[in-house]
Design an enzyme around this catalytic site. Sequence first.
Site, mmCIF file in Angstrom:
data_model
loop_
_atom_site.group_PDB
_atom_site.id
_atom_site.type_symbol
_atom_site.label_atom_id
_atom_site.label_comp_id
_atom_site.label_asym_id
_atom_site.label_seq_id
_atom_site.Cartn_x
_atom_site.Cartn_y
_atom_site.Cartn_z
ATOM 1 N N ASP A 392 0.871 -1.157 0.000
ATOM 2 C CA ASP A 392 0.000 0.000 0.000
ATOM 3 C C ASP A 392 0.919 1.221 0.000
ATOM 4 O OD1 ASP A 392 -2.277 1.549 0.381
ATOM 5 O OD2 ASP A 392 -1.877 1.645 2.523
ATOM 6 N N ARG A 594 8.094 17.031 -4.246
ATOM 7 C CA ARG A 594 7.036 17.267 -5.225
ATOM 8 C C ARG A 594 7.002 18.737 -5.543
ATOM 9 N NH1 ARG A 594 2.452 13.533 -2.514
ATOM 10 N NH2 ARG A 594 1.131 14.267 -4.178
ATOM 11 N N GLY A 675 -4.943 3.333 -3.510
ATOM 12 C CA GLY A 675 -6.203 3.942 -3.888
ATOM 13 C C GLY A 675 -5.978 5.359 -4.382
ATOM 14 N N ARG A 789 -5.574 3.958 -7.886
ATOM 15 C CA ARG A 789 -7.021 4.050 -7.878
ATOM 16 C C ARG A 789 -7.661 2.668 -7.836
ATOM 17 N NH1 ARG A 789 -9.278 7.791 -6.496
ATOM 18 N NH2 ARG A 789 -8.649 9.895 -6.905
#
Lengths: 1192, 310
Positions: A392, A594, A675, A789
Amino acid sequence: MFCSKKKLLEVERIVKANDREYNEKFQYADNRIHTSKYNILTFLPINLFEQFQRVANAYFLFLLILQLIPEISSLTWFTTIVPLVLVITMTAVKDATDDYFRHKSDNQVNNRQSEVIIDSKLQNEKWMNVKVGDIVKLENNQFVAADLLLLSSSEPHGLCYIETAELDGETNLKVRHALSVTSELGADISRLARFDGIVVCEAPNNKLDKFMGVLSWKDSKHSLDNQKIILRGCILRNTSWCFGMVIFAGPDTKLMQNSGKTKFKRTSIDRLMNTLVLWIFGFLVCLGIILAIGNSIWENQVGGQFRTFLFWSEGEKSSVFSGFLTFWSYIIILNTVVPISLYVSVEVIRLGHSYFINWDRKMYYSGKATPAEARTTTLNEELGQIEYIFSDKTGTLTQNIMTFKKCSINGKIYGEVHDDVERKKEITKKKESVDFSVRSQAKGTFQLFDHSLMESIKLGDPQVHEFLRLLALCHTVMSEENNAGQLIYQVQSPDEGALVTAARNFGFIFKSRTPETITIEELGTLVTYQLLAFLDFNNIRKRMSVIVRNPAGQIKLYSKGADTILFEKLHPSNEGLLSLTSDHLSEFAGEGLRTLAIAYRELDDKYFQEWHKMLEDANAAMDKRDERISGLYEEIESDLMLLGATAIEDKLQEGVIETVTSLSLANIKIWILTGDKQETAINIGYACNMLTDDMNDVFVISGNTAVEVREELRKAKENLFGQNRSFSNGHVVSENKQQLELDSVVEETITGDYALVINGHSLAHALESDVKKDLLELACLCKTVVCCRVTPLQKAQVVELVKKHRNAVTLAIGDGANDVSMIKSAHIGVGISGQEGLQAVLASDYSFAQFRYLQRLLLVHGRWSYFRMCKFLCYFFYKNFAFTLVHFWFGFFCGFSAQTVYDQWFITLFNIVYTSLPVLAMGIFDQDVSDQNSMDCPQLYEPGQLNLLFNKRKFFICVAHGIYTSLVLFFIPFGAFYNMVGEDGQHVADYQSFAVTMATSLVIVVSVQIALDTSYWTVINHVFIWGSIATYFSILFAMHSNGIYEVFPNQFPFVGNAWHSLNQKCIWLIILLTTVASVIPVVTFRFLKMHLYPSLSDQIRWWQKAQKKAKPTSRRRPQTRRSSSRRSGYSFAHQEGYGELITSGKNMRVKNPPPTSGLEKTLYNSTSWIENLCKKTTDTVNSFSQDKAVKL
Amino acid sequence: PGGTTKTRRPDNTAFKQQRLPAWQPFLTAGTVLPTFFIIGLIFIPIGIGIFVTSNNIREIEGNVFMYYGLSNFYQNHRRYVKSRDDSQLNGDRSALLNPSKECEPYRRNEDKPIAPCGAIANSMFNDTLELFLVANESDPTLMLIPLKRRGIAWWTDKNVKFRNPPGTESLKERFKDTTHPVNWLKPVYELDPEDEDNNGFINEDFIVWMRTAALPTFRKLYRLIERKNDLHPTLPAGRYYLNITYNYPVHSFDGRKRMILSTVSWMGGKNPFLGIAYITIGSISFLLGVVLLVINHKYRNSSNTADITI
């Protein structure tokens, strides 16, 4: 189990609010959950039934029954029943404790309190008593008890915010929206209690993002979708209360439907062991048949003439029947090849390994005071065989903390710590951070180690001011003041939160917004900007802009977005700054930050009005509306003036990069299943070195239909092979032929690194039956796979896919409830503990607090466990073959009569007492190389993946070794006993002396063998090995003593034998000879192997030994350096559509009106047309931009 | 440091952290090769020693042991081995009158319990062997060699394992409700007509027979010929005459009877196998040592001193 109660398959669910009687007709499941298996009454029968379903236990029961038949009984019953009872009891106790804890956790969840409207009053009720149709009140930060239909909430428009981290792992808040008819009910208990709407909806299912239903109330129907549903497992946030009606309860909730069935996990060694045990049974039957035939012939040829002395038993008067009985007798005798103690010992060893995992201080995280925990104790050796890791992202790889690290303003970097090493250290020690205390609103936790930015602000550098102003204006953050008067931001993406917070800390404080205005405090003065347009984010634009009018009347467009996109929109005059900023961006990206580029444009009033008119027209247009709008956006977002760039750190968990690097060196493939958004996932892939610039290609699959997906997969594969072909030899074979070859030898033909990125939509198609193969093939050729996703169930499907078709050992690691199904379906599930939610940990087999501990778990504990287990099995099979096959040889000399060679007691005790502890000690404590070396040299992990240490071939070697030993054990004493006379003339070759000699030789031979096998002699090994031999002799003498014979003359017929036999020099000479003869070949073989074909582990042992002799040096592995020059895109965990909420004002509080000055009021009034405009714009953008992922 | 943190942190003990000091043996040339040579150097002399001793057991000096040997006789057959009742043989009264079922079909005869019951006892060897020395070639008179019937059984067997039923009455009285095994000619209490104390279950011939043999070809101690005090050999060279009272049938199962006279040495009776086996294993070990030495020498550069790059 709960599912058994359900009689009919539910097609449709009809629920009436506040009417328990009505709902009871349908017998919906209530909100109680059961994960336990037994209760007090059912425990014994069910548990025993389950235990005897195991082949091994049933087999031993069968043996026991055989032994009770006198004609067959070749062994007394206690040889089998003692171990069997031991095993059954131990397992039962273990099962009982496990179930006790399940009961406990069930109870804990079932007894949570919630407020339910019963009899028109709000009453406290336990979770388990909540029924379908009940209306439940939830308060802020509470867990949702069941799947609810949102009726009303404290927020305007019946909005409420939920965190779904437990369900899908996303930590950003989501909005749920009650129907306007129900939101009017508010908190009026009496009205709520009278609410009698009927919901007709789909049957329980596991789709988290879909819900279809209709609410009929007051003669009108309202359609319901997922936006109106709050699912069990969510947490209510930023909403002080809300009311909901229970639609699905307990096992019907989407959370429970998603959690998947608990499967009994078995390791590959287990499966191999079962196969081998079956083979051994086959082998046993063969031996039995040989001996039975021998017996028939013998009875016919020899026994028949021997009748005077050797009678027939009652009822067995034919040699064939005698052979038949002998077969069973030999099955009993030879069963010790697979003694029941094998299974017990394996469990004990695994338990030991589990404790070592629990005790490991190097996997203890002091930050959260959580030690590692082996929650399943039966899988340890599989940790040494992992080939695929499914991880994950959020909470596992990353901490889900975004921090504003650096920025580049007008060509100058701020936030950089100078290269001076000395100073760097000093700073980290002293934490000499910028003092924000002047700013009353500054957040205490924020730290930026650079004073120069502060100075620039004080000096009033206009560029710096503009930069910070932009950060404070251009975003979708909502503000709120809590009771203590502190300003709180509601952010829908943590990136934005970090930026706005950063601006706040530097004195540009975002205070509040209305649909038309944004109020910020600029270095102490309140300034209200008029929001003229909101150009929302979407995945194609990868930027967002606002157009505002400042109090001075200037119109400005502020834009932030992906550098690649924004740089194309710049005014040519920016060239110099652009190249400078570009360098800075590369630098930031190299550090894994980022980045976002920041730019603005001054607009003159006239131009804006014109543009605005065009936008209105475009909105009104019927055809090509979307394109026209996006064209207009493009137009106005041009000729931008670059301000600079920001760099945000999505903080990785500690040591992630090192762990990933080390695990890849160990040839473990890591897949990210998240996700999250594609951009975020890719970014993290780069940040933790799973994706690198050195990769030959990164394939992105984002098709929306099965055909598209397949096409993309095929293309990617072709591309891969195409590149590869040109890389390797360049000659092209005909396409078809090539394709055929690929299937077989794919892995070898691939050179270079590839990565695959696939998103949830595509994955859904790719997991369909015929595309599956393409996906798998491609994915397995890639070094890294990122799936974004994905739903919890898809995670599990991906795992299943690899598990099923690759025949590889998989490990899934995650922290949230959305990882549960994946954790359960992988061979090994690891939960990150110490977080808020517990579901992942509860479902996992192992848990610890930090991702980096995975390295130690696999490379040290897993490797050792595998190594030890293999050694144990090899030895165990060897030992029992050596022990048992002696009976086979003896069969040829005792008329195939199933006479045992040893004393019955010896057979009973051999495996449990005489030889169990040394091999257990080896199985628990043995180490070939130290833990440090295992970590430093990940290649050592490979034998586990390739199954090298224990496989069928190894098994045959062990068996051959055992057979050889049994031959030596039998025939040397046989030869010696053939004409033997003792030194006193009396001691002649009697059966009992023969038995004692063989038993003693056997114990000594297997002890010498275990001594050879043990590579790590701790005190315990010494005690056990020497102790076992000592125990053997003491028990031998005790059982052959006069005392015990007097008490049980029938059980101990060997009286005096030990003393008589072991007094003979020649017996000892036989034992010595037997030992040497059985050990010499082993030593020779091992010596040769170690010198001619040393394994890596052997080499490291050499090296270790040499090191020890020299001096202990602590080696440090060179730090892995990241060198990514990748620039991030607009990699927000950002969703489009928030602009709409803002401009529509739906998510703004009425009771908390913005500070209104006279000026603003006029602005407000005068710009009402702008509101409409904004609404339309966002609508269009919304409809236009599907969540289409783009190849970066 | 708070209490809770302390309790959850695993203890830093060598055991729990798997850091127990340990000896890590390794099969190096330095240990393996010498071991092989030493084994060779020890085993070969032992083997030769055994072999020579074993072959020298010829001169009939010291105590001479007289054995009877049977071949093709399966005293180790399961059904045979278990057909006895140790409680009965231990003098247990109830077992005497109600022998164990294991003794079937030699448990009762004509409604009387058999003592001793079972197949082993039933098949007891009952030939009588007598040894005579032909004193003189010319003189046909035979000199009976005195054979000692006691001292042939193990001490524990005679004193612990085998006991007559308790009581002060005569043996016959104590065995009164029992009958003798079917194949026997006389009851158990009359096995030794010459020695009153060598009767019943503690008759040494009986005890020796009851200690079943490991292999189908076996020998059992029959008598002792004790060395006399004078300097003569126990059995002087000469012609001997063996008188066998033939009771025991062996023809039916193709068996053979033998009579062996032997002395014993430090390692027991004559047994060439052990000596040869020792010499063989010793030589193999020595040879392996040489072979491994050569291999080790040849490959040393490639493995032992090789740098290990991690």
